[in-house]
Design an enzyme around this catalytic site. Structure first.
Site, PDB file in Angstrom:
ATOM      1  N   TRP A 119      39.552 -21.507  11.290  1.00 13.33           N
ATOM      2  CA  TRP A 119      38.812 -20.357  10.817  1.00 13.33           C
ATOM      3  C   TRP A 119      39.615 -19.101  11.057  1.00 13.33           C
ATOM      4  O   TRP A 119      40.280 -18.994  12.094  1.00 13.33           O
ATOM      5  CB  TRP A 119      37.451 -20.235  11.506  1.00 13.33           C
ATOM      6  CG  TRP A 119      36.562 -21.402  11.223  1.00 13.33           C
ATOM      7  CD1 TRP A 119      36.275 -22.425  12.052  1.00 13.33           C
ATOM      8  CD2 TRP A 119      35.827 -21.658  10.009  1.00 13.33           C
ATOM      9  NE1 TRP A 119      35.402 -23.311  11.454  1.00 13.33           N
ATOM     10  CE2 TRP A 119      35.126 -22.857  10.191  1.00 13.33           C
ATOM     11  CE3 TRP A 119      35.698 -20.995   8.784  1.00 13.33           C
ATOM     12  CZ2 TRP A 119      34.298 -23.414   9.216  1.00 13.33           C
ATOM     13  CZ3 TRP A 119      34.886 -21.548   7.811  1.00 13.33           C
ATOM     14  CH2 TRP A 119      34.190 -22.756   8.032  1.00 13.33           C
ATOM     15  N   CYS A 147       3.038  -2.752 -11.296  1.00 18.46           N
ATOM     16  CA  CYS A 147       3.214  -3.155 -12.696  1.00 18.46           C
ATOM     17  C   CYS A 147       1.972  -2.833 -13.516  1.00 18.46           C
ATOM     18  O   CYS A 147       0.864  -2.718 -12.998  1.00 18.46           O
ATOM     19  CB  CYS A 147       3.592  -4.625 -12.798  1.00 18.46           C
ATOM     20  SG  CYS A 147       2.331  -5.759 -12.224  1.00 18.46           S
ATOM     21  N   HIS A 151       2.704 -10.868  -6.758  1.00 17.44           N
ATOM     22  CA  HIS A 151       3.353  -9.601  -6.447  1.00 17.44           C
ATOM     23  C   HIS A 151       2.874  -9.109  -5.072  1.00 17.44           C
ATOM     24  O   HIS A 151       1.918  -9.650  -4.510  1.00 17.44           O
ATOM     25  CB  HIS A 151       3.033  -8.579  -7.531  1.00 17.44           C
ATOM     26  CG  HIS A 151       3.731  -8.881  -8.835  1.00 17.44           C
ATOM     27  ND1 HIS A 151       3.629  -8.076  -9.935  1.00 17.44           N
ATOM     28  CD2 HIS A 151       4.546  -9.907  -9.206  1.00 17.44           C
ATOM     29  CE1 HIS A 151       4.340  -8.584 -10.924  1.00 17.44           C
ATOM     30  NE2 HIS A 151       4.910  -9.703 -10.513  1.00 17.44           N
ATOM     31  N   THR A 160      41.764 -15.530  -7.378  1.00 12.38           N
ATOM     32  CA  THR A 160      41.865 -15.277  -8.821  1.00 12.38           C
ATOM     33  C   THR A 160      40.578 -14.644  -9.327  1.00 12.38           C
ATOM     34  O   THR A 160      40.593 -13.624 -10.026  1.00 12.38           O
ATOM     35  CB  THR A 160      42.121 -16.606  -9.583  1.00 12.38           C
ATOM     36  OG1 THR A 160      43.249 -17.248  -8.989  1.00 12.38           O
ATOM     37  CG2 THR A 160      42.386 -16.365 -11.058  1.00 12.38           C
ATOM     38  N   LEU A 161      39.449 -15.262  -8.954  1.00  8.21           N
ATOM     39  CA  LEU A 161      38.149 -14.734  -9.389  1.00  8.21           C
ATOM     40  C   LEU A 161      37.897 -13.363  -8.768  1.00  8.21           C
ATOM     41  O   LEU A 161      37.417 -12.445  -9.447  1.00  8.21           O
ATOM     42  CB  LEU A 161      37.041 -15.730  -9.010  1.00  8.21           C
ATOM     43  CG  LEU A 161      35.609 -15.325  -9.362  1.00  8.21           C
ATOM     44  CD1 LEU A 161      35.473 -15.003 -10.847  1.00  8.21           C
ATOM     45  CD2 LEU A 161      34.639 -16.457  -8.982  1.00  8.21           C
ATOM     46  N   GLU A 203       1.414  -6.235  -4.119  1.00  7.57           N
ATOM     47  CA  GLU A 203       0.161  -5.474  -3.994  1.00  7.57           C
ATOM     48  C   GLU A 203      -1.067  -6.361  -3.816  1.00  7.57           C
ATOM     49  O   GLU A 203      -1.883  -6.095  -2.908  1.00  7.57           O
ATOM     50  CB  GLU A 203      -0.021  -4.531  -5.188  1.00  7.57           C
ATOM     51  CG  GLU A 203       1.081  -3.478  -5.326  1.00  7.57           C
ATOM     52  CD  GLU A 203       2.247  -3.950  -6.180  1.00  7.57           C
ATOM     53  OE1 GLU A 203       2.569  -5.156  -6.166  1.00  7.57           O
ATOM     54  OE2 GLU A 203       2.838  -3.108  -6.864  1.00  7.57           O
ATOM     55  N   ARG A 238      24.432 -14.826   2.440  1.00  8.87           N
ATOM     56  CA  ARG A 238      24.161 -15.853   1.420  1.00  8.87           C
ATOM     57  C   ARG A 238      22.661 -15.928   1.157  1.00  8.87           C
ATOM     58  O   ARG A 238      22.212 -15.982   0.025  1.00  8.87           O
ATOM     59  CB  ARG A 238      24.661 -17.220   1.889  1.00  8.87           C
ATOM     60  CG  ARG A 238      26.164 -17.417   1.784  1.00  8.87           C
ATOM     61  CD  ARG A 238      26.533 -18.817   2.262  1.00  8.87           C
ATOM     62  NE  ARG A 238      27.952 -19.111   2.026  1.00  8.87           N
ATOM     63  CZ  ARG A 238      28.528 -20.273   2.280  1.00  8.87           C
ATOM     64  NH1 ARG A 238      27.809 -21.265   2.801  1.00  8.87           N
ATOM     65  NH2 ARG A 238      29.810 -20.459   2.028  1.00  8.87           N
ATOM     66  N   ARG A 264      23.232 -22.115   6.230  1.00  7.30           N
ATOM     67  CA  ARG A 264      23.028 -22.967   7.405  1.00  7.30           C
ATOM     68  C   ARG A 264      22.921 -22.116   8.668  1.00  7.30           C
ATOM     69  O   ARG A 264      23.423 -21.022   8.728  1.00  7.30           O
ATOM     70  CB  ARG A 264      24.200 -23.945   7.546  1.00  7.30           C
ATOM     71  CG  ARG A 264      24.338 -24.886   6.365  1.00  7.30           C
ATOM     72  CD  ARG A 264      25.420 -25.933   6.581  1.00  7.30           C
ATOM     73  NE  ARG A 264      26.752 -25.364   6.714  1.00  7.30           N
ATOM     74  CZ  ARG A 264      27.522 -24.993   5.694  1.00  7.30           C
ATOM     75  NH1 ARG A 264      27.091 -25.111   4.457  1.00  7.30           N
ATOM     76  NH2 ARG A 264      28.738 -24.505   5.906  1.00  7.30           N
ATOM     77  N   LEU A 323      28.465 -24.469   0.100  1.00  3.03           N
ATOM     78  CA  LEU A 323      27.823 -23.246  -0.407  1.00  3.03           C
ATOM     79  C   LEU A 323      26.323 -23.204  -0.138  1.00  3.03           C
ATOM     80  O   LEU A 323      25.544 -22.799  -1.001  1.00  3.03           O
ATOM     81  CB  LEU A 323      28.112 -23.051  -1.909  1.00  3.03           C
ATOM     82  CG  LEU A 323      29.581 -22.981  -2.314  1.00  3.03           C
ATOM     83  CD1 LEU A 323      29.718 -22.750  -3.826  1.00  3.03           C
ATOM     84  CD2 LEU A 323      30.337 -21.888  -1.563  1.00  3.03           C
TER      85      LEU A 323
HETATM   86  C1  AOF Z   1       4.802  -5.221  -8.831  1.00  5.48           C
HETATM   87  N1  AOF Z   1       4.814  -5.806  -7.598  1.00  5.48           N
HETATM   88  O1  AOF Z   1       5.639  -7.247  -6.122  1.00  5.48           O
HETATM   89  C2  AOF Z   1       6.716  -7.088  -8.203  1.00  5.48           C
HETATM   90  C3  AOF Z   1       6.732  -6.425  -9.468  1.00  5.48           C
HETATM   91  O2  AOF Z   1       6.583 -11.971 -14.683  1.00  5.48           O
HETATM   92  P1  AOF Z   1       5.671 -11.182 -13.826  1.00  5.48           P
HETATM   93  O3  AOF Z   1       4.291 -11.055 -14.384  1.00  5.48           O
HETATM   94  O4  AOF Z   1       5.656 -11.638 -12.375  1.00  5.48           O
HETATM   95  O5  AOF Z   1       6.232  -9.677 -13.810  1.00  5.48           O
HETATM   96  C4  AOF Z   1       7.528  -9.424 -13.415  1.00  5.48           C
HETATM   97  C5  AOF Z   1       7.768  -7.929 -13.432  1.00  5.48           C
HETATM   98  O6  AOF Z   1       6.883  -7.307 -12.515  1.00  5.48           O
HETATM   99  C6  AOF Z   1       9.149  -7.554 -12.972  1.00  5.48           C
HETATM  100  O7  AOF Z   1      10.066  -7.519 -14.052  1.00  5.48           O
HETATM  101  C7  AOF Z   1       8.911  -6.157 -12.428  1.00  5.48           C
HETATM  102  O8  AOF Z   1       8.822  -5.215 -13.473  1.00  5.48           O
HETATM  103  C8  AOF Z   1       7.547  -6.290 -11.795  1.00  5.48           C
HETATM  104  N2  AOF Z   1       7.666  -6.727 -10.396  1.00  5.48           N
HETATM  105  N3  AOF Z   1       5.781  -5.495  -9.721  1.00  5.48           N
HETATM  106  O9  AOF Z   1       3.893  -4.456  -9.143  1.00  5.48           O
HETATM  107  C9  AOF Z   1       5.703  -6.716  -7.250  1.00  5.48           C
HETATM  108  N4  AOF Z   1       7.626  -8.033  -7.883  1.00  5.48           N
HETATM  109 ZN    ZN Z   2       2.579  -6.384 -10.143  1.00  5.76          ZN
END
Ligand code: AOF
Ligand code: ZN
Length: 359
Positions: free
Chosen positions: A164, A69, A44, A295-296, A46, A178, A201, A198
């Site tokens: 194009w 989290c 993550h 269509t999509l 932090e 993309r 590039r 798809l």
């Molecule tokens: C954070 N900092 O940079 C992100 C967070 O499966 P895990 O353990 O990696 O947890 C995924 C969950 O963590 C995700 O669903 C979201 O709630 C959080 N993402 N949290 O503190 C981050 N990417």
């Molecule tokens: Zn986290």
């Protein structure tokens, strides 16, 4: 927070199923550490920023684009890491609606005596994290529909000539878009008629070897030619198909390493798009970029599943014989027409890009 948002944006398309989060640790305006959710979703943001800041994090302020989290995943909770590092203040743009977090990260910080400021740049964070928020709260990815047309809304001449319509600037912009999505999706008709690769590039080495979006085709009967460009190597291919697709096609495509995702069909015999998008959400996708065909595109708009519409238009005119960007929508009354909100326009060389939103 602007700095953290800019960092976070660099993770778009590369971090699913996780959100692209940015974190900046600062004291008296001096940046001590910065991080974004790593490719693939971990680590993550932090812990990466804290590692850079080291002992200097004590007493500093952390700015994060999403609530840290609170759960033990593959890594310990980010809220605990911020507490352990001794930061004095955490500024959060947005709460994390993931039920494993949902205010729990902020509670932990406050219980540890850390000052928490919420809601800074919340609108920007919500736009940035729209894909993740959609996956968590609606169970499906955010869908961006891209159309590239003549001024009169045609995507090809009657004979199918389409390369194009828009110029190189617009096409380069499409490749950058993309790259900011987890997957690129087309209907089977487009897969057959355009034989697209798809892939991303022209953006330099990072995308030549690094993270490429997945490639998704919708094909009720699994009519995707085995010699098509999609089948000749490249990023993984997923095909959303009807449960009644011929088993010979199923076997041949599985043997090519394609991931087959059976979906419900609707009363008209077409793949039920809400079911298909829910399947993609279930598999962790947060941002899907749909490049047609007509269509999509019409079906996504009719079903209210196109959250964003990016309409590239060129000053060329083809006339009524040309192929329209949108297939039939079966509208009986004008009141039933899907309506979008204008969200901005860009000039790309000789072409225009109009941004529209569903919300
Ligand atoms: C954070 N900092 O940079 C992100 C967070 O499966 P895990 O353990 O990696 O947890 C995924 C969950 O963590 C995700 O669903 C979201 O709630 C959080 N993402 N949290 O503190 C981050 N990417
Ligand atoms: Zn986290």
């Amino acid at each position: 927070m602007d700095h953290a948002l800019a960092l976070a944006a660099r993770g778009l398309g590369r971090v699913w199923p996780n959100p692209a989060v940015g974190c900046v640790i600062e004291r008296d305006g001096v940046v001590l550490g910065r991080g974004r959710t790593a490719d693939g979703g971990r680590p993550h943001a932090e812990p990466l920023a804290l590692a850079q800041a080291g002992a200097a994090a004590r007493g500093a302020t952390a700015h994060v684009t999403l609530e840290p989290c609170a759960h033990h995943g593959r890594t310990p909770p980010c809220a605990d890491a911020l507490v352990a590092a001794g930061v004095a203040r955490v500024v959060v743009a947005l709460r994390d609606p993931d039920p494993r977090v949902d205010g729990g990260g902020i509670d932990r910080l406050r219980q540890a005596g850390i000052e928490v400021v919420e809601g800074v740049r919340a609108a920007e964070a919500r736009a940035l994290q729209a894909g993740f928020l959609s996956r968590i709260t609606r169970g499906r990815p955010m869908v961006t529909l891209k159309l590239a047309t003549t001024l009169d809304g045609r995507i090809a001449t009657a004979r199918g000539e389409s390369q194009w319509i828009t110029g190189p600037d617009a096409r380069a912009h499409v490749h950058a878009e993309r790259a900011r999505h987890d997957a690129i999706m087309v209907g089977a008709g487009t897969a057959r008629s355009d034989d697209p690769r798809l892939t991303v590039r022209g953006l330099g080495a990072a995308h030549a070897a690094g993270t490429q979006p997945l490639r998704i085709v919708l094909s009720r009967r699994l009519d995707v030619p085995l010699d098509s460009a999609l089948m000749r190597g490249g990023p993984p291919v997923w095909i959303l198909h009807g449960r009644d697709a011929p088993s010979a096609n199923r076997d041949a495509l599985s043997a090519r390493g394609v991931t087959l995702l059976p979906c419900a069909t609707d009363a008209g015999g077409q793949i039920a798009l809400d079911d298909a998008m829910a399947e993609l959400g279930h598999r962790g996708l947060t941002r899907v970029y749909c490049e047609g065909g007509g269509t999509l595109a019409a079906a996504l708009l009719s079903a209210g599943l196109a959250d964003r519409l990016d309409w590239y238009s060129a000053g060329a005119l083809i006339g009524a014989e040309g192929i329209p960007a949108l297939g039939g929508m079966g509208l009986a009354r004008l009141a039933d027409a899907p309506r979008l909100r204008f969200a901005g326009v860009e000039r790309l060389g000789p072409d225009l890009l109009h941004h529209w939103r569903r919300d």
